[in-house]
Design an enzyme around this catalytic site. Structure first.
Site, PDB file in Angstrom:
ATOM      1  N   LYS A 162       1.058  -1.117  -0.059  1.00 37.80           N
ATOM      2  CA  LYS A 162      -0.010  -0.001  -0.220  1.00 37.80           C
ATOM      3  C   LYS A 162       0.876   1.305   0.010  1.00 37.80           C
ATOM      4  O   LYS A 162       1.921   1.283   0.896  1.00 37.80           O
ATOM      5  CB  LYS A 162      -0.732   0.072   1.104  1.00 37.80           C
ATOM      6  CG  LYS A 162      -1.977   1.167   1.394  1.00 37.80           C
ATOM      7  CD  LYS A 162      -2.914   0.922   0.432  1.00 37.80           C
ATOM      8  CE  LYS A 162      -3.909   2.138   0.294  1.00 37.80           C
ATOM      9  NZ  LYS A 162      -3.331   2.665  -0.887  1.00 37.80           N
ATOM     10  N   GLN A 195       7.322   3.949   3.954  1.00 35.70           N
ATOM     11  CA  GLN A 195       5.883   3.383   4.260  1.00 35.70           C
ATOM     12  C   GLN A 195       5.538   2.311   4.725  1.00 35.70           C
ATOM     13  O   GLN A 195       4.586   1.913   5.297  1.00 35.70           O
ATOM     14  CB  GLN A 195       5.248   3.151   2.542  1.00 35.70           C
ATOM     15  CG  GLN A 195       3.808   3.382   2.302  1.00 35.70           C
ATOM     16  CD  GLN A 195       3.159   4.730   2.262  1.00 35.70           C
ATOM     17  OE1 GLN A 195       3.704   5.553   1.349  1.00 35.70           O
ATOM     18  NE2 GLN A 195       2.255   5.189   2.815  1.00 35.70           N
ATOM     19  N   LYS A 205       5.536   1.707  -2.879  1.00 36.01           N
ATOM     20  CA  LYS A 205       5.149   3.187  -3.632  1.00 36.01           C
ATOM     21  C   LYS A 205       5.561   2.831  -4.981  1.00 36.01           C
ATOM     22  O   LYS A 205       6.366   2.033  -5.342  1.00 36.01           O
ATOM     23  CB  LYS A 205       6.438   3.834  -2.947  1.00 36.01           C
ATOM     24  CG  LYS A 205       6.092   5.407  -3.001  1.00 36.01           C
ATOM     25  CD  LYS A 205       4.989   5.758  -1.828  1.00 36.01           C
ATOM     26  CE  LYS A 205       4.795   7.227  -1.994  1.00 36.01           C
ATOM     27  NZ  LYS A 205       3.948   7.463  -0.759  1.00 36.01           N
ATOM     28  N   GLY A 253      -2.773   8.231  -4.435  1.00 38.43           N
ATOM     29  CA  GLY A 253      -2.035   9.492  -4.969  1.00 38.43           C
ATOM     30  C   GLY A 253      -0.775   9.769  -3.887  1.00 38.43           C
ATOM     31  O   GLY A 253      -0.451   9.200  -2.958  1.00 38.43           O
ATOM     32  N   ASP A 254       0.033  10.766  -4.436  1.00 35.26           N
ATOM     33  CA  ASP A 254       1.176  11.334  -3.889  1.00 35.26           C
ATOM     34  C   ASP A 254       1.333  12.638  -4.732  1.00 35.26           C
ATOM     35  O   ASP A 254       0.421  13.132  -5.182  1.00 35.26           O
ATOM     36  CB  ASP A 254       2.205  10.470  -3.809  1.00 35.26           C
ATOM     37  CG  ASP A 254       3.402  10.852  -2.716  1.00 35.26           C
ATOM     38  OD1 ASP A 254       3.134  10.603  -1.703  1.00 35.26           O
ATOM     39  OD2 ASP A 254       4.386  11.574  -3.094  1.00 35.26           O
ATOM     40  N   THR A 282      -4.505  13.523   5.181  1.00 37.50           N
ATOM     41  CA  THR A 282      -3.002  13.808   5.453  1.00 37.50           C
ATOM     42  C   THR A 282      -2.963  14.910   6.261  1.00 37.50           C
ATOM     43  O   THR A 282      -2.354  14.904   7.388  1.00 37.50           O
ATOM     44  CB  THR A 282      -2.317  13.744   4.572  1.00 37.50           C
ATOM     45  OG1 THR A 282      -2.512  12.432   3.540  1.00 37.50           O
ATOM     46  CG2 THR A 282      -0.614  13.495   4.673  1.00 37.50           C
ATOM     47  N   ASN A 306      -2.405  19.370  -1.516  1.00 34.84           N
ATOM     48  CA  ASN A 306      -3.514  18.665  -0.876  1.00 34.84           C
ATOM     49  C   ASN A 306      -3.229  18.697   0.561  1.00 34.84           C
ATOM     50  O   ASN A 306      -4.030  18.984   1.539  1.00 34.84           O
ATOM     51  CB  ASN A 306      -3.655  17.319  -1.435  1.00 34.84           C
ATOM     52  CG  ASN A 306      -4.820  16.477  -0.805  1.00 34.84           C
ATOM     53  OD1 ASN A 306      -5.871  17.216  -0.625  1.00 34.84           O
ATOM     54  ND2 ASN A 306      -4.671  15.320  -0.425  1.00 34.84           N
TER      55      ASN A 306
HETATM   56  N1  GLU Z   1       1.049   8.871  -0.513  1.00 35.96           N
HETATM   57  C1  GLU Z   1       0.463   8.885   0.578  1.00 35.96           C
HETATM   58  C2  GLU Z   1       1.671   8.598   1.877  1.00 35.96           C
HETATM   59  O1  GLU Z   1       2.722   9.093   1.639  1.00 35.96           O
HETATM   60  C3  GLU Z   1      -0.649   8.066   0.810  1.00 35.96           C
HETATM   61  C4  GLU Z   1      -0.417   6.687   0.276  1.00 35.96           C
HETATM   62  C5  GLU Z   1      -1.741   5.765   0.478  1.00 35.96           C
HETATM   63  O2  GLU Z   1      -2.916   6.444   0.541  1.00 35.96           O
HETATM   64  O3  GLU Z   1      -1.685   4.844   0.039  1.00 35.96           O
HETATM   65  O4  GLU Z   1       1.510   8.230   2.583  1.00 35.96           O
END
Ligand code: GLU
Length: 449
Positions: free
Chosen positions: A94, A115, A130, A169-170, A214, A245
């Site tokens: 994830k 992550q 990722k 997203g990121d 976030t 965001n």
């Molecule tokens: N990109 C976000 C992070 O850095 C969210 C990742 C997600 O929701 O899977 O955690």
């Protein structure tokens, strides 16, 4: 001055350097975790024996692929796509997808590595991964973005699945990009597999609060850190970097909790509004018109726009770096401390350099690393997966309450771990150790995988 690594951990780090040449951000992320794991190996020698750390530092799978697409003039463009499936001990991989010209394997690996621990901290059943591309969505038309996303997914679909790998997203990837990627995935596999993506639109399987999560989560976290010191956000002056965001919804929650946010930024410069930022205007400029933050100072007469990245020179009590990696260095950290900053929480991933972290810790201000402080985004992604699995959709209030409880729980676990290991208030150590132990136990239980 760099921190000396434990004698068991030093060779592991050297091996990471040797096996992953040139991936500077990945080295930085690994080193920061290893610096805190010495006491864990003393307490749990079985983790050293089973080589858990060496295994965690090596992704389970790395996918690199070509993304050919045609721009609006008919010219052929080639980008590079990545998905690093780092660790699936706790659940399906994830983590988000990042579209930015700076993306290369080292960036995706640092993000994927962090992550793993972040996702473990959420308490949800999600592993770490990722992905992304060196594609730059800035200045591209909607149809160019769509063709790019379709080409990317035509390759990546085979590696995904709601029980396998669930992107989101990121930086550079929001609702529009998720829509195009999910649409192409659905078309290829001929299944409406909602749980394969998070960050989806609200009328096709998305979750309320995911957009805000976030930023809101980072503010809940900083408020918890302040509470342990008998303080709160109420009445504080805050500086937030970024205007994407994460930054926008961090600003929103700060204001709700009684703080005044005086500045935010983009990659070109920053705006200062001593009366407190007009968030509706920022939302219009960034979310609707997709323009530069500079426009704010054209519309608000008493506001200032300053070119460059000197945003941390503004005096504030709370600083929330919500832009990108290594945006806050040792000099910035020293200036913040000198100007009376008492708390820093990271909405972005790895925004503070190692020198900056050392300065915050030496000054004993409350410093919440991204792994813990920005985990609300991915935690709410896991709540979206839960809703998809039960074909349900929850209210805003209920979902936000779940997010808040998760952030309070992360803060508590991280703080208690820092105490247990004799470093009370060291949130870096607490987050790394708590996340690591959780993953290490699962990996141990599953045998040599
Ligand atoms: N990109 C976000 C992070 O850095 C969210 C990742 C997600 O929701 O899977 O955690």
């Amino acid at each position: 001055m760099t921190i000396q690594l434990d004698e068991k951990l030093d060779p592991i780090y050297r091996d990471v350097l040797r096996r992953n040449p040139g991936e500077l951000e990945f080295h930085q992320a690994v080193r920061e975790v290893l610096e805190t794991l010495g006491p864990v190996l003393v307490k749990y020698p079985e983790f050293a024996e089973k080589k858990i750390i060496q295994r965690i530092c090596e992704p389970e799978r790395q996918i690199i692929f070509r993304i050919p697409w045609q721009d609006d003039t008919g010219e052929i463009q080639i980008n590079r796509g990545f998905r690093v499936q780092f660790n699936s001990a706790l659940g399906p991989y994830k983590g988000g997808m990042r579209f930015h010209p700076s993306v290369y394997l080292g960036i995706i690996k640092f993000l994927g590595f962090e992550q793993i621990f972040k996702n473990a901290l959420t308490g949800m059943p999600i592993g770490g991964g990722k992905g992304g591309s060196d594609f730059d969505p800035k200045g591209k038309s909607d149809s160019e973005v769509m063709r790019f996303c379709q080409s990317l997914m035509t390759e990546l679909y085979r590696s995904l699945g709601e029980y396998t790998d669930v992107p989101a997203g990121d930086i550079g990837v929001g609702g529009r990009e998720i829509g195009y990627m999910f649409g192409q995935y659905k078309r290829i596999v001929n299944r409406y597999e909602s749980g394969v993506f998070t960050g989806k639109g609200l009328n096709w399987g998305g979750s309320l609060v995911r957009t805000e999560a976030t930023g809101y989560g980072t503010v809940f976290f900083v408020n918890e850190m302040l509470k342990t010191r008998g303080d709160s956000l109420d009445g504080k002056t805050v500086v937030v970097s970024g205007s994407g965001n994460v930054a926008i919804y961090a600003i929103e929650k700060c204001v709700e909790l009684g703080a005044k946010v005086i500045a935010c930024s983009d990659s070109a410069g920053f705006i200062v509004d001593e009366n407190g930022l007009d968030l509706n205007l920022i939302k219009r400029i960034k979310e609707v018109e997709r323009r530069r933050i500079k426009v704010y100072a054209d519309e608000v007469k008493h506001a200032r726009y300053i070119e460059g990245n000197n945003i941390w020179s503004l005096p504030c009590q709370v600083a929330l770096p919500c832009a990108t990696q290594n945006e806050l260095n040792g000099k910035d950290a020293a200036l913040l401390v000198k100007n009376g900053c008492i708390a820093v929480a990271e909405g972005a991933n790895m925004p503070t350099t190692p020198e900056g972290i050392q300065i915050f810790q030496a000054a004993k201000i409350a410093y919440g690393p991204g792994k813990a402080a920005n985990a609300g985004g991915v935690a709410t992604s896991a709540l979206e997966m839960q809703q998809n699995a039960s074909r349900d959709s929850w209210t805003f209030e209920y979902t936000e309450k779940r997010l808040q409880d998760i952030m309070v729980g992360i803060h508590r676990n991280v703080y208690e771990t820092s105490e247990e290991f004799g470093m009370p208030g060291n949130y870096v150590a607490g987050a790394n150790i708590y996340g690591f132990i959780k993953v290490a136990r699962a990996m141990t239980a599953m045998g040599l995988i």
